[in-house]
Design an enzyme around this catalytic site. Structure first.
Site, PDB file in Angstrom:
ATOM      1  N   ASP A 209       0.830  -1.198   0.000  1.00  0.00           N
ATOM      2  CA  ASP A 209       0.000   0.000   0.000  1.00  0.00           C
ATOM      3  C   ASP A 209       0.871   1.257   0.000  1.00  0.00           C
ATOM      4  O   ASP A 209       1.836   1.361   0.778  1.00  0.00           O
ATOM      5  CB  ASP A 209      -0.892  -0.013   1.243  1.00  0.00           C
ATOM      6  CG  ASP A 209      -1.834   1.171   1.302  1.00  0.00           C
ATOM      7  OD1 ASP A 209      -2.722   1.251   0.452  1.00  0.00           O
ATOM      8  OD2 ASP A 209      -1.652   2.006   2.207  1.00  0.00           O
ATOM      9  N   GLU A 268      14.640 -14.755  -0.816  1.00  0.00           N
ATOM     10  CA  GLU A 268      14.922 -15.902   0.044  1.00  0.00           C
ATOM     11  C   GLU A 268      13.784 -16.932   0.001  1.00  0.00           C
ATOM     12  O   GLU A 268      13.958 -18.068   0.458  1.00  0.00           O
ATOM     13  CB  GLU A 268      15.123 -15.445   1.484  1.00  0.00           C
ATOM     14  CG  GLU A 268      16.347 -14.574   1.713  1.00  0.00           C
ATOM     15  CD  GLU A 268      16.444 -14.115   3.154  1.00  0.00           C
ATOM     16  OE1 GLU A 268      15.892 -14.823   4.038  1.00  0.00           O
ATOM     17  OE2 GLU A 268      17.047 -13.062   3.425  1.00  0.00           O
TER      18      GLU A 268
END
Length: 558
Positions: A209, A268
């Site tokens: 956002d 990751e």
């Protein structure tokens, strides 16, 4: 079944060209009869979502919150607000979505928290506590006025006086949404830990956002704009936010370093993704900067297609400008979301199925990924609410010139014959308009000519044509209200080149067309243009898609 089997069609880059269905949890499905949608209600409707042939869902905020801005004011990043359910419900939702081949992305509101977050409670307690500089605090000017002239998106100064510290704190949105200080490395680490919490729970990505608001610049006044800007979160002439050039309060170069840290974390977890919301005067350049290089966001979207302009010349100019800037970045496009009026109303298509089919074909043939807001597939119109019915603080503040965002947030109608559209057994938090009952899911589900089934059919068709999902794009000049583009995907053999023509006019068009353009045998019903003997006939608001030879670019002088 392992994730590669479920999502093997696109692998770790599933997001590239994906269609993501946005769910506003408060308004999707209420499972416990309190008038508010919840996570179990979403689980109950996952089969419906899968039937749309979308690739993923995006959940608007469901975190613990005082709900001053309906979840975009987070008080606890790691828990589900009780009105929506529990963490166990969320885990069940992820498992159930994955079992249906749907990825799960969730909102992350990183630039600010609620003033009820424990971090802020500690930060405002004194000037020398461990979290004293976790938020943006500043001294008043000598006369006691705010440090700068910066304006809040929701109206008025973006600085709020705090009597505990006798300082101002920054809030780009509501005064109850203080901005975090991303210039503090400890804050960045804390935020990344909150993101990691959800990655460890199995989410596949994040919608970020107001991502260009994370860092602020020097505490200098913004200069006046000179001419009003519109288009971000309903900013209008009655909102002083649009009177400034926002040079210092957002979209700072330092934000790129944070995005690189965030991307390193996501890398990751192979197969995860990010899409950033960009609200800026120079939004296309920001989208490009935020997604280029493979080390920042995976994709970004702006408000360029969320305003009222939709003539083909404007669309052509916007899309070609994006292509000129984006480089190796990747855009995401949307015609609607929880912040803007429904596209059926905003683009003048209420009750006009042909226009709505045209708009879905336009959205789903562009280069980029797509966010599809709940209810667009039904053609829902903007709800007309009274002041007494409003819940949105922006609408209440700016009424009647701006009626806020509640008109696009009313509950999803599941049945046209059951009270409240079968959304809830109780009176819902916002009313279900009578006109939405005629568009309810059950009214359209078995109708082969419905807009709902047009979405299903076109999305299934799109999945089978890699050029529409991941291909390059080239735009032809607009002629007589017809927007024409090519999609070409040379990486796979045999390669595919498609020619798309979209008639935005109210009259039929008969155009000269490349003789080599060949109709597609698997095209859905909304593709109603006719290619024949070097001509293309398009009905009003018609759509045409043809296969063309792949060896060279198409010459089409229409």
């Amino acid at each position: 079944m392992n994730p590669q089997q479920i999502f093997g069609r696109q692998g770790q880059e599933w997001w590239r060209g994906a269609v993501i269905y946005q769910i506003y949890p408060r308004s999707f499905m209420d499972s416990n009869g309190d008038g508010i949608g919840d996570l179990p209600g979403i689980i109950d409707k996952l089969d419906y979502i899968a039937s749309l042939n979308v690739d993923a869902i995006w959940l608007s905020p469901f975190f613990t919150s005082p709900m001053k801005d309906f979840g975009y004011d987070v008080a606890d990043y790691r828990d589900v607000d009780p009105m929506f359910g529990t963490l166990a419900d969320f885990d069940r939702l992820v498992e159930a979505a994955h079992a249906r081949g749907l990825k799960v992305t969730i909102d992350q509101v990183l630039s600010h928290t609620s003033d009820q977050h424990p971090w802020f409670a500690e930060s405002r307690a004194s000037r020398d506590n461990p979290k004293a500089d976790w938020y943006v605090w500043a001294e008043p000017k000598a006369d006691g006025s705010p440090p700068t002239n910066w304006q809040s998106v929701f109206g008025g100064s973006s600085w709020q006086w705090d009597t505990r510290r006798c300082q101002y704190y920054l809030h780009n949105f509501l005064a109850s949404q203080p901005d975090l200080n991303f210039r503090n490395p400890t804050v960045v680490e804390a935020i990344l830990d909150e993101v990691r919490f959800w990655l460890d729970r199995g989410v596949d990505g994040f919608r970020l956002d107001a991502v260009n608001f994370c860092t602020h610049g020097e505490l200098k006044d913004n200069p006046p704009r000179g001419e009003l800007a519109e288009g971000f979160l309903g900013v209008r002439h009655d909102n002083p936010y649009g009177y400034q050039l926002h040079l210092h309060d957002k979209t700072q170069p330092e934000n790129l370093a944070f995005l690189e840290r965030l991307r390193a974390l996501l890398d990751e977890y192979p197969g995860t993704t990010s899409v950033g919301e960009v609200g800026d005067d120079d939004s296309l350049n920001v989208m490009a900067a935020y997604t280029q290089g493979g080390n920042r966001l995976h994709m970004a979207y702006s408000f360029d297609l969320l305003g009222e302009r939709h003539d083909p010349a404007f669309l052509h100019r916007t899309m070609t400008a994006m292509e000129e800037r984006i480089g190796d970045g990747w855009p995401c496009w949307a015609l609607g979301n929880h912040d803007v009026p429904r596209v059926a109303t905003r683009w003048g298509a209420e009750g006009n199925r042909d226009k709505l089919r045209l708009y879905l074909a336009f959205l789903l043939t562009q280069r980029g990924s797509v966010c599809l807001y709940q209810g667009e597939e039904l053609g829902l119109t903007e709800a007309e609410l009274t002041l007494e019915q409003l819940a949105d603080p922006a609408g209440i503040t700016f009424w009647p010139a701006y009626k806020g965002r509640d008109g696009c947030r009313t509950p999803h109608p599941w049945s046209g014959d059951i009270r409240h559209g079968e959304f809830s057994q109780a009176d819902p938090w916002l009313p279900v308009p009578d006109e939405h009952l005629a568009l309810a899911m059950d009214r359209q589900d078995e109708d082969p000519g419905s807009l709902l089934n047009a979405y299903r059919d076109f999305l299934a068709f799109r999945r089978e044509h890699v050029a529409l999902v991941k291909g390059e794009v080239r735009y032809h000049p607009v002629r007589d209200g017809v927007l024409c583009l090519e999609r070409h995907y040379p990486a796979r053999q045999p390669s595919e080149r498609l020619l798309v023509a979209l008639n935005f006019g109210d009259a039929p068009r008969d155009l000269a067309a490349p003789r080599e353009a060949a109709p597609l045998d698997d095209a859905p019903a909304l593709v109603n243009g006719r290619w024949q003997d070097g001509r293309l006939q398009l009905p009003p608001h018609g759509v045409a898609i043809a296969r063309c030879p792949t060896g060279e670019e198409i010459t089409w002088d229409i």
